[in-house]
Design an enzyme around this catalytic site. Structure first.
Site, PDB file in Angstrom:
ATOM      1  N   GLN A  79      44.066  40.725  43.346  1.00  0.00           N
ATOM      2  CA  GLN A  79      42.981  40.982  42.388  1.00  0.00           C
ATOM      3  C   GLN A  79      42.710  39.706  41.584  1.00  0.00           C
ATOM      4  OE1 GLN A  79      42.100  44.546  41.671  1.00  0.00           O
ATOM      5  NE2 GLN A  79      40.449  43.919  40.353  1.00  0.00           N
ATOM      6  N   PHE A  80      41.922  38.794  42.159  1.00  0.00           N
ATOM      7  CA  PHE A  80      41.642  37.524  41.482  1.00  0.00           C
ATOM      8  C   PHE A  80      40.899  37.726  40.170  1.00  0.00           C
ATOM      9  CE2 PHE A  80      37.735  38.147  43.799  1.00  0.00           C
ATOM     10  CZ  PHE A  80      36.755  37.610  42.967  1.00  0.00           C
ATOM     11  N   THR A  81      40.226  38.851  40.012  1.00  0.00           N
ATOM     12  CA  THR A  81      39.439  39.086  38.796  1.00  0.00           C
ATOM     13  C   THR A  81      40.308  39.252  37.552  1.00  0.00           C
ATOM     14  OG1 THR A  81      39.314  41.473  39.192  1.00  0.00           O
ATOM     15  CG2 THR A  81      37.524  40.118  40.081  1.00  0.00           C
TER      16      THR A  81
END
Length: 148
Positions: A79-81
């Site tokens: 989950q890069f966000t």
């Protein structure tokens, strides 16, 4: 490195309506990797994740058992966000580690979880894909961990 840990009664990841992974009771862990993260951050997060006491013991006393004590599963989702900054109303993700480098560190995280727990108990989404994450949060219990 950052993780959002949700205690779940079940969780699954689909991509284009195709089931990628699913678990029953355990943790669904959203994992973000910053551009500064190293193997030291992976080691810290793995140790903390496997040690968290988020489950009741046999007598019902709360916060006594960890995931290993209960022999439960972990579903991890990249989950890069989690490493965003808002520029006005638009998110900017320049703090997140990019592409192949992030995938390598994330894969190392999964491998180390398997080595220190049980590889067959560690499930994964699909790195870089647009995933649908379905969870049934138990409690609800949701915690955030971040490496120092």
């Amino acid at each position: 490195m950052k993780a959002i840990i949700q205690r779940v009664t079940s969780a699954k990841v689909t991509v284009n309506e195709e089931l990628i992974s699913s678990i029953q009771k355990g943790f669904c862990v959203l994992v973000g990797i910053s551009s500064n993260d190293t193997l030291k951050d992976v080691d810290y997060l793995v140790k903390k994740l496997l040690s968290l006491r988020l489950f009741d013991d046999e007598s019902g006393k709360r916060w006594q058992k960890n995931i290993k004590d209960q022999n439960l599963e972990i579903l991890c989702v990249s989950q890069f966000t989690l490493y965003h900054r808002l520029k006005g109303n638009k998110p900017d993700f320049h703090l997140a580690m990019q592409g192949p480098e992030a995938q390598t560190l994330y894969s190392t995280f999964l491998t180390k979880l398997g080595e220190q727990y049980s590889a067959d108990k560690i499930k994964d989404g699909k790195f870089g894909a647009m995933m649908q994450v379905h969870i049934v949060n138990d409690g609800p219990v949701t915690l955030e961990l971040e490496s120092p």
